[in-house]
Design a protein around this motif. Sequence first.
Motif, mmCIF file in Angstrom:
data_model
loop_
_atom_site.group_PDB
_atom_site.id
_atom_site.type_symbol
_atom_site.label_atom_id
_atom_site.label_comp_id
_atom_site.label_asym_id
_atom_site.label_seq_id
_atom_site.Cartn_x
_atom_site.Cartn_y
_atom_site.Cartn_z
ATOM 1 N N PHE A 46 31.750 -12.130 18.166
ATOM 2 C CA PHE A 46 30.692 -11.813 17.307
ATOM 3 C C PHE A 46 30.755 -10.523 16.779
ATOM 4 C CE2 PHE A 46 29.249 -15.342 19.670
ATOM 5 C CZ PHE A 46 28.580 -16.210 18.767
ATOM 6 N N PHE A 47 30.790 -10.586 15.368
ATOM 7 C CA PHE A 47 30.908 -9.192 14.873
ATOM 8 C C PHE A 47 29.357 -8.918 14.309
ATOM 9 C CE2 PHE A 47 35.261 -8.512 14.777
ATOM 10 C CZ PHE A 47 35.813 -9.901 14.556
ATOM 11 N N THR A 48 28.977 -7.915 14.910
ATOM 12 C CA THR A 48 27.370 -7.220 14.303
ATOM 13 C C THR A 48 27.419 -5.791 14.048
ATOM 14 O OG1 THR A 48 24.999 -7.883 14.913
ATOM 15 C CG2 THR A 48 26.494 -7.197 16.605
ATOM 16 N N PHE A 49 26.195 -5.618 13.401
ATOM 17 C CA PHE A 49 25.956 -4.210 13.083
ATOM 18 C C PHE A 49 27.410 -3.352 12.609
ATOM 19 C CE2 PHE A 49 23.095 -0.830 12.367
ATOM 20 C CZ PHE A 49 21.786 -1.486 12.360
ATOM 21 N N ILE B 48 32.822 -14.881 14.133
ATOM 22 C CA ILE B 48 31.544 -15.312 13.863
ATOM 23 C C ILE B 48 30.775 -13.855 13.001
ATOM 24 C CG2 ILE B 48 29.181 -16.404 14.338
ATOM 25 C CD1 ILE B 48 30.583 -18.003 16.299
ATOM 26 N N ALA B 49 30.232 -13.904 12.066
ATOM 27 C CA ALA B 49 29.496 -12.650 11.597
ATOM 28 C C ALA B 49 28.024 -12.778 11.650
ATOM 29 C CB ALA B 49 29.915 -12.511 9.999
ATOM 30 N N CYS B 50 27.383 -11.671 11.974
ATOM 31 C CA CYS B 50 26.079 -11.859 12.057
ATOM 32 C C CYS B 50 25.254 -11.654 10.981
ATOM 33 C CB CYS B 50 25.497 -10.719 12.979
ATOM 34 S SG CYS B 50 23.734 -10.432 12.869
ATOM 35 N N THR B 51 24.536 -12.711 10.560
ATOM 36 C CA THR B 51 23.808 -13.022 9.431
ATOM 37 C C THR B 51 22.709 -11.846 9.133
ATOM 38 O OG1 THR B 51 22.251 -14.680 10.214
ATOM 39 C CG2 THR B 51 24.054 -15.403 8.876
ATOM 40 N N THR B 52 21.951 -11.560 10.287
ATOM 41 C CA THR B 52 20.907 -10.514 10.067
ATOM 42 C C THR B 52 21.274 -9.255 9.638
ATOM 43 O OG1 THR B 52 19.684 -11.466 12.154
ATOM 44 C CG2 THR B 52 18.999 -9.345 11.389
ATOM 45 N N THR B 53 22.564 -8.739 10.105
ATOM 46 C CA THR B 53 22.861 -7.382 9.626
ATOM 47 C C THR B 53 23.419 -7.566 8.133
ATOM 48 O OG1 THR B 53 23.897 -7.052 11.864
ATOM 49 C CG2 THR B 53 24.478 -5.524 10.278
ATOM 50 N N ILE B 54 23.904 -8.777 7.854
ATOM 51 C CA ILE B 54 24.433 -8.914 6.610
ATOM 52 C C ILE B 54 23.390 -8.954 5.715
ATOM 53 C CG2 ILE B 54 25.432 -10.730 5.164
ATOM 54 C CD1 ILE B 54 27.112 -11.459 7.402
ATOM 55 N N SER C 246 32.609 -18.605 10.770
ATOM 56 C CA SER C 246 31.120 -19.015 10.263
ATOM 57 C C SER C 246 30.402 -17.662 10.377
ATOM 58 C CB SER C 246 30.547 -20.044 11.195
ATOM 59 O OG SER C 246 30.586 -19.541 12.903
ATOM 60 N N PHE C 247 29.058 -17.733 9.921
ATOM 61 C CA PHE C 247 27.969 -16.778 9.671
ATOM 62 C C PHE C 247 26.724 -17.316 10.605
ATOM 63 C CE2 PHE C 247 30.749 -16.410 6.246
ATOM 64 C CZ PHE C 247 30.831 -14.844 6.032
ATOM 65 N N ALA C 248 26.479 -16.608 11.532
ATOM 66 C CA ALA C 248 25.298 -17.369 12.486
ATOM 67 C C ALA C 248 24.502 -16.176 13.121
ATOM 68 C CB ALA C 248 26.017 -18.228 13.395
ATOM 69 N N GLY C 249 23.705 -16.544 14.089
ATOM 70 C CA GLY C 249 22.707 -15.762 14.689
ATOM 71 C C GLY C 249 22.871 -15.722 16.090
ATOM 72 N N VAL C 250 21.819 -15.016 16.802
ATOM 73 C CA VAL C 250 21.879 -14.887 18.351
ATOM 74 C C VAL C 250 21.728 -16.235 18.964
ATOM 75 C CG1 VAL C 250 19.241 -14.776 18.273
ATOM 76 C CG2 VAL C 250 20.817 -13.493 20.258
ATOM 77 N N ALA C 251 21.428 -17.163 18.194
ATOM 78 C CA ALA C 251 21.143 -18.610 19.158
ATOM 79 C C ALA C 251 22.492 -19.054 19.620
ATOM 80 C CB ALA C 251 20.344 -19.852 18.438
ATOM 81 N N THR C 252 23.366 -18.886 18.335
ATOM 82 C CA THR C 252 24.761 -19.286 18.611
ATOM 83 C C THR C 252 25.650 -18.710 19.602
ATOM 84 O OG1 THR C 252 24.863 -20.097 16.250
ATOM 85 C CG2 THR C 252 26.948 -19.774 17.108
ATOM 86 N N TYR C 253 25.199 -17.161 19.685
ATOM 87 C CA TYR C 253 25.977 -16.304 20.525
ATOM 88 C C TYR C 253 25.474 -16.790 21.973
ATOM 89 C CZ TYR C 253 26.057 -12.680 24.221
ATOM 90 O OH TYR C 253 26.260 -12.276 25.452
#
Lengths: 160, 77
Positions: free
Chosen positions: A39-42, A118-124, A140-147
């Motif tokens: 998961f890639f975030t921030f 998976i890329a974090c949509t919130t940061t995006i 895919s582009f997703a959020g914490v629930a997927t993580y």
Amino acid sequence: MAEKEKMTLILFSGEMDKALAAFNIAVGGASSGMDVTIFFTFWGLNVIKKNEGSIKSKGIMRNMLNFMNRGGAKRLPLSKFHMMGVGKAMMQRLMKDINFPQVDELIKLAKELDVKFIACTTTIGMMGITKDAFIPEVDSFAGVATYIAEASKSKISLFI
Amino acid sequence: MKADVTVDCLGLYCPMPIVHTAKKIKEMQPGQVLEVVADDEGIKVDMPNWAKMTGNEFLGIEEEGKKLHVFVKKAQS
């Protein structure tokens, strides 16, 4: 063999050395028969931004942020001794000496081994980046629930 | 020890020898033996662990100075 074991990594950091650590573990896990998801975030999103072109966004604050935080696997700084890029160049030289792959090569290797990105949509959304700023290797582009869904089934889960 | 397939990992460090091992083993037939030639010492401990993790059989290491010949047998799947 039984169902594959899972590994989930969160790459929060956007520095070259931390990305190297994450990809090292990811390809090691995939080579050991695990299903690996990153998961890639921030700041970690910088690792999977395209190296070419500019990042388009709306608003002066987002434009400023995306100008200063350009990203791309080839642009990542070192977390220590970056020294305006001099330290990074030296580190890359040392890596080359031991035939160690660079981040962009590790991305290719990880995909060959079916590591999921998976890329974090919130940061995006917050940074106002469009999906076309990212490399096509992103699954895919997703959020914490997927993580949570992935990590709850994982034997190894790390935050880097 | 005799091997059916050899993979050269000289000059490569973790995780690359393991990555090459996994790739080669995938192409081989069950029961065949893979020889990994490496000089990163870490492989002495890494390969038995990799074998345990993947269900393949670690057969042993022959040391030739700094050069390590590591043998793994592909498991019956």
